[in-house]
Design a protein around this motif. Sequence first.
Motif, short mmCIF file in Angstrom:
data_model
loop_
_atom_site.label_atom_id
_atom_site.label_comp_id
_atom_site.label_asym_id
_atom_site.label_seq_id
_atom_site.Cartn_x
_atom_site.Cartn_y
_atom_site.Cartn_z
N ASP A 219 1.62 -0.34 -17.04
CA ASP A 219 0.33 0.25 -16.66
C ASP A 219 0.31 0.62 -15.19
OD1 ASP A 219 -1.21 -0.09 -19.21
OD2 ASP A 219 -0.74 -2.20 -18.82
N ALA A 220 0.96 -0.20 -14.36
CA ALA A 220 0.92 0.03 -12.91
C ALA A 220 2.21 -0.46 -12.27
CB ALA A 220 -0.27 -0.68 -12.28
N VAL A 221 2.57 0.18 -11.16
CA VAL A 221 3.70 -0.25 -10.33
C VAL A 221 3.20 -0.34 -8.90
CG1 VAL A 221 6.05 0.23 -9.54
CG2 VAL A 221 5.37 0.91 -11.86
N VAL A 222 3.44 -1.48 -8.26
CA VAL A 222 3.01 -1.70 -6.87
C VAL A 222 4.27 -1.80 -6.01
CG1 VAL A 222 1.64 -3.13 -5.31
CG2 VAL A 222 1.01 -2.97 -7.74
N LEU A 223 4.32 -1.00 -4.94
CA LEU A 223 5.53 -0.93 -4.12
C LEU A 223 5.19 -0.99 -2.64
CD1 LEU A 223 5.21 1.93 -6.01
CD2 LEU A 223 7.67 1.80 -5.86
N PRO A 224 6.02 -1.66 -1.84
CA PRO A 224 5.88 -1.52 -0.39
C PRO A 224 6.40 -0.15 0.01
CG PRO A 224 7.78 -2.89 -0.91
CD PRO A 224 7.11 -2.56 -2.22
N VAL A 225 5.68 0.56 0.88
CA VAL A 225 6.03 1.94 1.16
C VAL A 225 6.13 2.19 2.66
CG1 VAL A 225 5.18 4.32 1.05
CG2 VAL A 225 5.09 2.87 -0.98
N GLY A 226 7.25 2.76 3.08
CA GLY A 226 7.44 3.22 4.45
C GLY A 226 7.75 4.70 4.43
N ALA A 227 9.03 5.03 4.28
CA ALA A 227 9.43 6.44 4.16
C ALA A 227 9.19 6.97 2.76
CB ALA A 227 10.90 6.59 4.53
N GLY A 228 9.07 6.07 1.77
CA GLY A 228 8.65 6.50 0.44
C GLY A 228 9.72 6.71 -0.59
N SER A 229 10.96 6.30 -0.35
CA SER A 229 12.02 6.59 -1.33
C SER A 229 11.85 5.82 -2.63
CB SER A 229 13.40 6.33 -0.72
OG SER A 229 13.55 5.01 -0.28
N SER A 230 11.30 4.61 -2.59
CA SER A 230 11.07 3.89 -3.85
C SER A 230 9.88 4.49 -4.60
CB SER A 230 10.84 2.40 -3.59
OG SER A 230 9.69 2.19 -2.78
N LEU A 231 8.83 4.86 -3.88
CA LEU A 231 7.66 5.48 -4.50
C LEU A 231 8.04 6.81 -5.15
CD1 LEU A 231 4.61 5.93 -5.00
CD2 LEU A 231 4.48 6.84 -2.67
N LEU A 232 8.71 7.67 -4.40
CA LEU A 232 9.09 8.97 -4.95
C LEU A 232 10.10 8.84 -6.08
CD1 LEU A 232 9.27 11.12 -1.69
CD2 LEU A 232 7.50 11.13 -3.45
N GLY A 233 11.02 7.89 -5.94
CA GLY A 233 11.97 7.66 -7.02
C GLY A 233 11.27 7.29 -8.31
N CYS A 234 10.31 6.36 -8.23
CA CYS A 234 9.55 5.97 -9.43
C CYS A 234 8.76 7.15 -9.98
CB CYS A 234 8.62 4.81 -9.11
SG CYS A 234 9.44 3.20 -9.07
N ALA A 235 8.13 7.91 -9.09
CA ALA A 235 7.35 9.06 -9.54
C ALA A 235 8.23 10.07 -10.27
CB ALA A 235 6.65 9.72 -8.35
N GLU A 287 8.66 -4.93 8.77
CA GLU A 287 9.37 -3.90 9.54
C GLU A 287 9.92 -2.78 8.67
OE1 GLU A 287 12.30 -6.03 11.75
OE2 GLU A 287 10.86 -6.80 13.21
N GLY A 288 10.24 -3.09 7.41
CA GLY A 288 10.81 -2.07 6.54
C GLY A 288 9.85 -0.95 6.20
N THR A 289 8.54 -1.16 6.44
CA THR A 289 7.56 -0.12 6.16
C THR A 289 6.99 0.49 7.43
OG1 THR A 289 5.84 -1.83 6.01
CG2 THR A 289 6.85 -1.12 3.95
N ALA A 290 7.53 0.15 8.57
CA ALA A 290 6.98 0.60 9.85
C ALA A 290 7.44 2.02 10.17
CB ALA A 290 7.36 -0.36 10.96
N ILE A 291 6.99 2.98 9.37
CA ILE A 291 7.28 4.40 9.57
C ILE A 291 5.97 5.09 9.88
CG2 ILE A 291 8.29 6.47 8.58
CD1 ILE A 291 10.30 4.20 8.79
#
Length: 372
Positions: A219-235, A287-291
């Motif tokens: 139903d949902a996916v929650v991700l830590p996001v900085g540059a967005g490669s995991s978010l865009l990959g899932c999308a 720090e991994g999301t500090a973009i």
Amino acid sequence: MSDDLPYLDPATGARYALEPGRWRSDSGGPLLLAPGRGITRADIEHGAPGLWRYRAAFALDVDEPLVLGEGRTPLVPGVWGSARPLWKLEWCSPTGSFKDRGASVMLSVLRQQGARAVIEDSSGNGGAAISAYGAAGGLDVTVFAPATTSPGKLVQARAYGARIELVEGPRVASQEAAIAAAAHGAGWYASHNWQPFFLEGTKTLAYEIWEDLGFRAPDAVVLPVGAGSSLLGCAFGFRELLRAGQIERVPRLYAAQPLNCSPVDAAFHVKPGEPVPNRPVRATIAEGTAISHPLRLGAMLDALRESGGGTVAIPEADIRSAHAELASHGLYAEPTSATAAAAVSELVARGAVLPSETTVVLLTGSGLKAAA
């Protein structure tokens, strides 16, 4: 549109062939790969290693992939207040983060196209992943990093044999130095932020979650996001599964960011045509999301809105609390990952995520990377 022109500039609509070494459009913008057709269960190569079982979904055939055991990470049921999330343990990747997915596919493609030396700019997990897979592929690797980077963060990259170049100034100065070095022939620019094939690797997250759940979407996916490669990959991955008729809907995607550096959250809540408020950027333990200026912000916002998801900005105290609580459950994650766990609490409190729903939470990196 022709399959011979798979590179797409989303800003201009321009299309390009897979020219060896290309990493941006003629107008200087970031490229994406044109949407893939998706795959079905029958296309999964069950005998292939790790994420390469989904290679039929990739935009280019790779004859000799670089494989270190990436992909097929555990999906572990958990308890988080009233919620029952499924933790996706990406720290089980070879270098300890989800970025191994993108590095494996991207460097496999670049090596096949003729690369012998590659250049990356990173201060953390990206540099470690590129260095590891570069070593596995016999590639010479140079990583440009801010001079202020903690020495411990570069230990992995150095161990894999990468050359480290420290650059004075803000994070963007490292990127500029890396691009300049590539332009002078020191190697191919293999940025995990710019190279489109990096996202081909991270989209296997969606395929893997789909298979883990018995070939259905959460139903949902929650991700830590900085540059967005995991978010865009899932999308991208879930869109392809929808296009292939394998799922009925794309799951709601939620981007979790530290409040101290939350440009995606700030932009998401602005109406079209209105200016984005200048939210202050401060130091964060995540720090991994500090973009502060994500390269693919527009694509990220589109992915969130199209899915019906949203964003959460987490204060530092809540990140620390979530980090400690994860550890109390036996999950030792990077503070960056704890941001996503803290976001679950906020989303449940808002009513955006129901405790009864199937919610996957990406824990993107190992706590051992930030043990200090």
